[in-house]
Each structure stands twice: as structure tokens, then as C-alpha cells.
Scaffold this motif. Structure first.
Motif, mmCIF file in Angstrom:
data_model
loop_
_atom_site.group_PDB
_atom_site.id
_atom_site.type_symbol
_atom_site.label_atom_id
_atom_site.label_comp_id
_atom_site.label_asym_id
_atom_site.label_seq_id
_atom_site.Cartn_x
_atom_site.Cartn_y
_atom_site.Cartn_z
ATOM 1 N N LYS A 1 2.962 98.160 101.746
ATOM 2 C CA LYS A 1 4.239 97.962 102.009
ATOM 3 C C LYS A 1 4.800 96.598 102.099
ATOM 4 O O LYS A 1 4.332 96.045 103.161
ATOM 5 N N THR B 1 13.751 94.924 109.365
ATOM 6 C CA THR B 1 14.119 96.420 110.080
ATOM 7 C C THR B 1 13.020 96.255 111.394
ATOM 8 O O THR B 1 12.426 95.678 111.622
ATOM 9 N N HIS C 1 10.802 97.636 101.342
ATOM 10 C CA HIS C 1 12.040 98.094 102.069
ATOM 11 C C HIS C 1 13.026 96.785 101.460
ATOM 12 O O HIS C 1 12.798 95.695 101.668
ATOM 13 N N HIS D 1 14.113 104.351 100.496
ATOM 14 C CA HIS D 1 15.276 104.655 101.134
ATOM 15 C C HIS D 1 16.735 104.050 100.417
ATOM 16 O O HIS D 1 17.296 102.978 101.267
HETATM 17 ZN ZN LIG Z 1 12.694 100.503 105.565
#
Ligand SMILES: [Zn+2]
Ligand SMILES: NC(=O)N[C@@H](CC(=O)O)C(=O)O
Ligand SMILES: [Zn+2]
Length: 347
Positions: A101, A108, A138, A176
Motif C-alpha cells: 500500500k 490520511t 491512497h 476509494h
Molecule cells: Zn485511504
């Protein structure tokens, strides 16, 4: 008496969830494992799961908290500026870590140890591409001069396009997504690029968070955008495109950490994940598209088999509690105190 409408779909998976750690695991794992077959477990713990050993130890704690029955946690390595090639190879070899990731540092919750510039990890992305490990992103810039509502688009334009061009075989999930820009980017990108969409970004826009009073339980990152973006996300999720699939980003924070002068980012949806998606898809007149989005396309993209059993939802309204226990605290879920039209009746 008319019988209730039902919907039977292949067992879904959640391709982006936060379970946290310690005493809260019994609560978060119970909720997510109720009917999800598998879940991609986000590694933004304190301290983050940056190595194979810590990710595997975390997996054991999740399994220990799991009630009987199906449910497989799929683990993720947290990338830092110092992640080594050996670590990626060890993670891949473990058989339980399927992705790494990218948190831009500071973007965040618990991202302080993240990557300060994605170009720093290009040698690592090279190794991931070679061994077949997915990159989860992200996608927001952290530059304080960039407006918070523009951070996803600017990330795509200044960072992600370059990564996609430089690593044509690396599977990338833009997590997201919240904007029409992200939808268009993913649609026009090659097949190795996909995106997850949350239930709350399908159901809400920034008016829900800000009009008539500030509602901290809708505050998450990337932040809810204007209605036109919500509509673009709904179109993408219900389009039948295999590039868009379910990732709840269910991210619990204790009630007092949300209802605060400086509240945490994250919305809890694991209490009713598929039920919330069903509402959004029904509202869009696309319940027939829910199964692909929730149960097929994510597994296909990850190169994993689809689940073979099913769950059944029934159209019958129930009231969400004002809060749920979260370890020795409480979490206020999405739709707290309100009703949800769908219920899972067979898991
Ligand atoms: Zn995130
Ligand atoms: N989405 C959020 O607002 N918060 C997530 C982190 C994340 O997924 O960015 C969290 O861990 O709380
Ligand atoms: Zn998340």
C-alpha cells in the motif's frame, strides 16, 4: 400477503477495510466476517505493518478474533521510503500478503510513515511488477497549498499517470475513488488499473456532511465531493465495468475521536456493508449489477478464484443502533439511528 423481494448473489469480498488492532478486533472482525468471504486488510496500524513478519503476526491476531466460519484476511504491506526489495520478495513468498500500500506521507489516518515521494519507491515498484504483487494507492497529494477537494485529481495528474506509464504490468488499485476525474482516469487506463468504491461515497455527497450543520461521522478521506462526482461514481459502480469493485473502507474511530474539535477521518460501514451498497444500487435502478461489483470483479482483478457459495438479501427495513461497541469504546456507524432497506437473511 405478498412475499418479500430477495436477492441472492455470490458471496462478496471487501477489497479495502480497516480492522485496527488489539481489543477492538473482536468487534471489527465479527462484523466484516459475517458474510464477506475475504477482505483486504489495510496495514495503517500504529506502528504500521511495514514488514512481512508484522503483517503475518497481524493476520494471526485477526484469525484468533474470528468467529467460526468462512473468512480469509488478505494482508497488505505498508510501503515506506525504506521498504527493501527483499521485503517485497519475502512478502510475496509468504503466500498471505497479496499487495503493498502506497500512503503518501501525511495523506490520511496513520500515514505519517508513508512514502514522501512515489518516485522514491520506483525500484520497489519494479520488484512488485516482477513478482506480481499488487500496488494499492491512497490517491491524494499532501501539498498544503492544494485544496482538499482537488487532492485526488492532482495526485492522478501529477503522480499516478507517471506510475501507470512507467509500470505497464504492475496491477494498480486506486482505492476509494471519489471523483469523476478518477472514474475517467481508470476507465481510460489499461486493464492493469482498477478502483474500489465505498458505499458511503455512493450514498452521500458533501452536502450530507456540511449543509445544515457539520456532521463528523461523514468525514472521511478522500473527502466527500459534490453531487456530480457522486453521480459519476454511481455510474461507474453500476456500469458493469470490471474495473470497479467493492471496497468499503470501513474505518472505525471511537465516537469521542470523531466528535471532537479536530475529528479523525473515517466512516464505519462494516455493520451493514452489502446492505448499504444494495440501497445505492437499487436507488440507481441497477440491483442486477450488484453481484459483479461486489462478488466477481475484485477477485478477477486480484487473480483469485471467485467465491462459490452465496448470500441472500431480503428487502426489509431495520433500524441501525445509535452506536456499536468498539473494544471499550463506541463507534457511531453510518446510518446510526436511521433505517436500512435491506437485510442479509442467509449468510
Ligand atoms: Zn485511504
Ligand atoms: N478513509 C479514511 O478516512 N480513513 C482511513 C484511512 C484511509 O483509508 O485513508 C482510516 O484508517 O481511518
Ligand atoms: Zn481506507
Amino acid at each position: 400477503m405478498t412475499s418479500k423481494q430477495t436477492l441472492t448473489i455470490t458471496r462478496p469480498d471487501d477489497w479495502h477495510v480497516h480492522l485496527r488492532d488489539g481489543a477492538v478486533l473482536v468487534d471489527t472482525v465479527r462484523d466484516i466476517s459475517r458474510y464477506m468471504g475475504r477482505a483486504i486488510i489495510m496495514p495503517n496500524l500504529v506502528p504500521p505493518a511495514t514488514c512481512t513478519q508484522s503483517a503475518l503476526a497481524y493476520r494471526e491476531r485477526i484469525l484468533a478474533a474470528k468467529p467460526n466460519g468462512q473468512f480469509e484476511p488478505l494482508m497488505v504491506l505498508y510501503l515506506t521510503d525504506n521498504t527493501s526489495a527483499e521485503e517485497i520478495r519475502a512478502a510475496q513468498a509468504s503466500g498471505h500478503i497479496v499487495a503493498a500500500k502506497l500512503y503518501p506521507a501525511g495523506a490520511t489516518t496513520n500515514s505519517d510513515s508513508g512514502v514522501t515521494d512515489v518516485e522514491n519507491i520506483y525500484p520497489i515498484l519494479e520488484v512488485m511488477q516482477e513478482v506480481g504483487m499488487l500496488l494499492l494507492v491512497h490517491g491524494e497529494v499532501t501539498d498544503s497549498s492544494i485544496d482538499i477537494f482537488d487532492r485526488e485529481k492532482v495526485f492522478i495528474d501529477t503522480k499516478l499517470r507517471k506510475v501507470v506509464d512507467a509500470f505497464p504490468k504492475l496491477k494498480i488499485v486506486l482505492e476509494h475513488i471519489t471523483t469523476q476525474d478518477a472514474v475517467e482516469f481508470v476507465e481510460s487506463a489499461p486493464d492493469n488499473v482498477a478502483a474500489t468504491i465505498t458505499a458511503h461515497h455512493l450514498l452521500y455527497n458533501r452536502n450530507h456532511m456540511l449543509a445544515g450543520g457539520i456532521r463528523p461521522h461523514y468525514y472521511c478521506l478522500p473527502i466527500l465531493k459534490r453531487n456530480t462526482h457522486q453521480q459519476a461514481l454511481l455510474r461507474a459502480a453500476t456500469s458493469g465495468s470490471k474495473k470497479f469493485f467493492l471496497g468499503t473502507d470501513s474505518a472505525p474511530h471511537a465516537k469521542d475521536k470523531k466528535e471532537a474539535a479536530c475529528g479523525c477521518a473515517g466512516a464505519y460501514t462494516a455493520h451493514a456493508a452489502i446492505e448499504l451498497y444494495a440501497e445505492a444500487f437499487e436507488e440507481a435502478g441497477a440491483l442486477d449489477k450488484l453481484e459483479g461489483f461486489a462478488s466477481h470483479f475484485g477477485a478477477d482483478f486480484y487473480g483469485l478464484p471467485r467465491n462459490t457459495d452465496t448470500i441472500t438479501l431480503e428487502k426489509s427495513s431495520w433500524q441501525v443502533p445509535e452506536s456499536y461497541p468498539l473494544g471499550d469504546t463506541q463507534v457511531v456507524p453510518i446510518k446510526a439511528g436511521a433505517s436500512i432497506d435491506w437485510q442479509v437473511v442467509a449468510e
